[in-house]
Design an enzyme around this catalytic site. Structure first.
Site, short mmCIF file in Angstrom:
data_model
loop_
_atom_site.label_atom_id
_atom_site.label_comp_id
_atom_site.label_asym_id
_atom_site.label_seq_id
_atom_site.Cartn_x
_atom_site.Cartn_y
_atom_site.Cartn_z
N ASP A 33 4.47 0.51 -2.96
CA ASP A 33 3.15 0.24 -2.39
C ASP A 33 3.15 0.60 -0.90
O ASP A 33 3.95 0.10 -0.12
CB ASP A 33 2.80 -1.23 -2.56
CG ASP A 33 1.32 -1.52 -2.37
OD1 ASP A 33 0.72 -0.96 -1.43
OD2 ASP A 33 0.76 -2.28 -3.16
N SER A 75 -5.03 -0.55 -2.74
CA SER A 75 -4.02 -0.65 -3.80
C SER A 75 -4.62 -0.82 -5.18
O SER A 75 -4.07 -0.34 -6.17
CB SER A 75 -3.07 -1.82 -3.51
OG SER A 75 -2.31 -1.58 -2.35
N THR A 128 -1.61 -3.95 -7.75
CA THR A 128 -0.94 -2.92 -8.55
C THR A 128 -0.59 -3.39 -9.95
O THR A 128 -0.98 -2.75 -10.93
CB THR A 128 0.30 -2.38 -7.82
OG1 THR A 128 -0.10 -1.90 -6.53
CG2 THR A 128 0.95 -1.26 -8.60
N GLU A 243 7.05 -2.31 -9.18
CA GLU A 243 6.45 -2.10 -7.87
C GLU A 243 7.32 -2.68 -6.76
O GLU A 243 7.70 -3.86 -6.80
CB GLU A 243 5.07 -2.74 -7.78
CG GLU A 243 4.40 -2.48 -6.42
CD GLU A 243 3.17 -3.31 -6.17
OE1 GLU A 243 2.27 -2.81 -5.47
OE2 GLU A 243 3.10 -4.47 -6.63
N ASP A 248 4.20 -1.93 1.83
CA ASP A 248 2.83 -1.97 2.34
C ASP A 248 2.68 -3.01 3.45
O ASP A 248 2.04 -2.76 4.48
CB ASP A 248 1.90 -2.29 1.17
CG ASP A 248 0.46 -2.43 1.57
OD1 ASP A 248 -0.13 -1.43 2.02
OD2 ASP A 248 -0.10 -3.53 1.42
N HIS A 252 1.32 -2.57 7.27
CA HIS A 252 0.20 -3.31 7.84
C HIS A 252 0.58 -4.04 9.12
O HIS A 252 -0.21 -4.13 10.07
CB HIS A 252 -0.34 -4.32 6.82
CG HIS A 252 -1.21 -3.72 5.77
ND1 HIS A 252 -2.37 -3.03 6.05
CD2 HIS A 252 -1.09 -3.72 4.41
CE1 HIS A 252 -2.93 -2.62 4.91
NE2 HIS A 252 -2.16 -3.03 3.91
N ASP A 290 0.89 4.24 -4.27
CA ASP A 290 -0.56 4.13 -4.46
C ASP A 290 -1.32 4.71 -3.28
O ASP A 290 -2.43 5.22 -3.42
CB ASP A 290 -0.97 2.67 -4.70
CG ASP A 290 -0.34 1.71 -3.69
OD1 ASP A 290 0.42 2.17 -2.81
OD2 ASP A 290 -0.61 0.50 -3.80
N HIS A 291 -0.71 4.65 -2.08
CA HIS A 291 -1.31 5.15 -0.85
C HIS A 291 -0.28 5.04 0.26
O HIS A 291 0.80 4.46 0.07
CB HIS A 291 -2.56 4.35 -0.46
CG HIS A 291 -2.30 2.88 -0.38
ND1 HIS A 291 -1.60 2.31 0.67
CD2 HIS A 291 -2.60 1.85 -1.22
CE1 HIS A 291 -1.49 1.02 0.47
NE2 HIS A 291 -2.09 0.69 -0.67
#
Length: 354
Positions: A33, A75, A128, A243, A248, A252, A290-291
Site C-alpha cells: 500500500d 486505496s 485494500t 497487503e 502508506d 503520509h 494500489d498507488h
C-alpha cells in the site's frame, strides 16, 4: 533422423503451448500500500542493493492508478481495480461507480472451489482487503465491511480489526456469527498455527497492527507462510492476497524510516511467497501497489553503506505509476505499462474463472 527431430521439436512446442495455456494452479497477490517505485528504490538501497521483489522476479512493469472520479486514486479504488478489474469512485470498495456489487478475483475463485485468503497489517476491514471481500459505498464503513465477511465464504483472513467484529455499535458479535458458520476465530498467529478446521479468522489487533518497528519483524512473513501452508492443501488451488498496509502510513507521515521498514517487512513476506512458488512450480506471484504515497524522490544513497536519503513532496497520494513484478506460470503476461485493472482479467483467464 530429420523426421524424428521434427516430431520431437513439434512435441516440445505443443507441450509448451499446452502448459502456458493451462496457467497456474495458485495465485498470490502481494500489494504494498502506497509503494511507488522510489519506495522500492529506497528500501533496495537501505538493504544493500537487494530485494526479493526486484531480484527474484524475471518480469516487471508499471501500472496507472487513476480512479473513475479522480486523477489521484485512494486505496479503496486502487484495491477495487486490482480485485475486480473495474475503476470506481474514490472511497468505494467492491462496487461500480453506480453502486453495483462486483465479484472480486477472490470471490470468483471461492465460487469455483479454490481456497482463498486475505492478510493485512492493518484492519482486515481496511480499504485494500475490503476491496477483495466487501461491497460498500464508503471505505470507512468498517462494521458493515466486517459483516460482509459472513457472506464471503473466504477460507482465511489474518489482520487487525477485532473491534469492528466484536465491539460494535449495533451490539452484534460477528466473530461469534462466523464461528456458527464453521470458522475458528483466534487472536494471535500462535493460536492460528494450532487450528485444524477448514476456515480461519485471525484478528491479531484491535484495529491496525503495530508498525514493523514495534511488532515481531517476521509477523507478515510468518502470516504469509501460515496462509500458504493451510490454503495449499486444496487440490483445486488457492488465491491469496497479502497487503503490506503501512508503507502508506510512512508516506503520509513523511517518515523515511517508517516507510522503508514497512517496505522491507513486506519484501520478507514476498520472499516467502516466492520460496513457495519456486518449489511448487505451479504458483503465480504478483507484486504491485494500489498507488504511491508521499511523492517520494531518492535524493542520495550508497548501496555499500546501506544508506539512503529521501525527500517527500506531499503528505498525500500521487498519480505516479506504481511498479509491478511477476514470477511463475503466466508471469510474462503482466509485464509492460498497463492500467491497474488489467491484472484482474489476466488472472481470471489464467485460472479459467467465470
Amino acid at each position: 533422423m530429420k523426421r524424428t527431430f521434427l516430431f520431437v521439436a513439434l512435441l516440445l512446442i505443443f507441450s509448451g503451448a499446452a502448459l502456458a495455456k493451462k496457467g497456474p494452479k495458485n495465485i498470490i497477490i502481494m500489494i504494498g500500500d502506497g509503494m511507488g517505485i522510489n519506495q522500492v528504490q529506497a528500501a533496495y538501497t537501505s538493504n544493500g542493493g537487494y530485494l526479493n521483489m526486484t531480484d527474484r522476479c524475471p518480469y516487471s512493469g508499471l501500472r496507472r492508478t487513476n480512479s473513475a472520479s479522480d486523477y489521484i486514486t485512494d486505496s479503496a479504488v486502487g484495491g477495487t481495480a486490482i480485485a475486480t478489474g473495474v475503476k470506481t469512485k474514490n472511497n468505494m470498495v467492491g462496487m461500480s461507480p453506480d453502486t453495483v456489487p462486483l465479484n472480486s478475483i477472490i470471490r470468483l475463485a471461492t465460487l469455483k472451489g479454490l481456497s482463498t485468503g486475505v492478510i493485512a497489517t492493518h484492519s482486515v476491514t481496511d480499504a485494500t482487503p475490503a476491496s477483495f471481500v466487501a461491497h460498500r459505498p464508503h471505505r470507512f464503513m468498517h462494521e458493515e465491511i466486517a459483516a460482509d465477511y459472513l457472506a464471503s465464504d473466504i477460507t482465511l483472513f489474518i489482520g487487525g480489526g477485532k473491534m469492528h467484529f466484536e465491539k460494535r455499535k449495533d451490539g452484534r458479535d460477528i466473530s461469534e456469527e462466523l464461528r456458527a458458520k464453521g470458522y475458528e476465530i483466534v487472536y494471535s498467529l500462535e493460536e492460528a498455527r494450532k487450528t485444524t478446521g477448514d476456515k480461519l479468522g485471525a484478528l491479531i489487533a484491535e484495529d491496525a497492527v503495530e508498525p514493523a518497528s514495534r511488532r515481531d519483524p517476521d509477523l507478515l512473513a510468518d502470516a504469509t507462510q501460515l496462509a500458504i501452508d493451510k490454503l495449499s492443501s486444496n487440490k483445486k488451488g488457492f488465491v491469496l492476497m497479502v497487503e503490506g498496509s503501512q508503507i502508506d502510513k510512512g508516506g503520509h507521515k513523511n517518515d523515511q524510516n517508517y516507510m522503508i521498514s514497512e517496505t522491507l517487512d513486506f519484501d520478507r513476506a514476498v520472499g516467502k511467497a516466492l520460496d513457495f512458488a519456486q518449489k511448487d512450480k505451479n504458483t503465480l506471484v504478483l507484486i504491485t501497489a494500489d498507488h504511491e504515497t508521499g511523492g517520494v524522490t531518492v535524493a542520495e544513497g550508497h548501496y555499500g553503506k546501506k544508506k539512503v536519503v529521501v525527500k517527500f513532496n506531499t503528505g498525500w497520494h500521487t498519480a505516479s505509476p506504481v511498479p509491478f513484478f511477476a514470477y511463475g506460470p503466466g508471469a510474462e503476461l503482466f509485464s509492460g505499462f498497463k492500467d491497474n485493472t488489467a491484472s484482474f482479467y489476466l488472472m481470471k483467464d489464467l485460472l479459467k474463472l467465470k
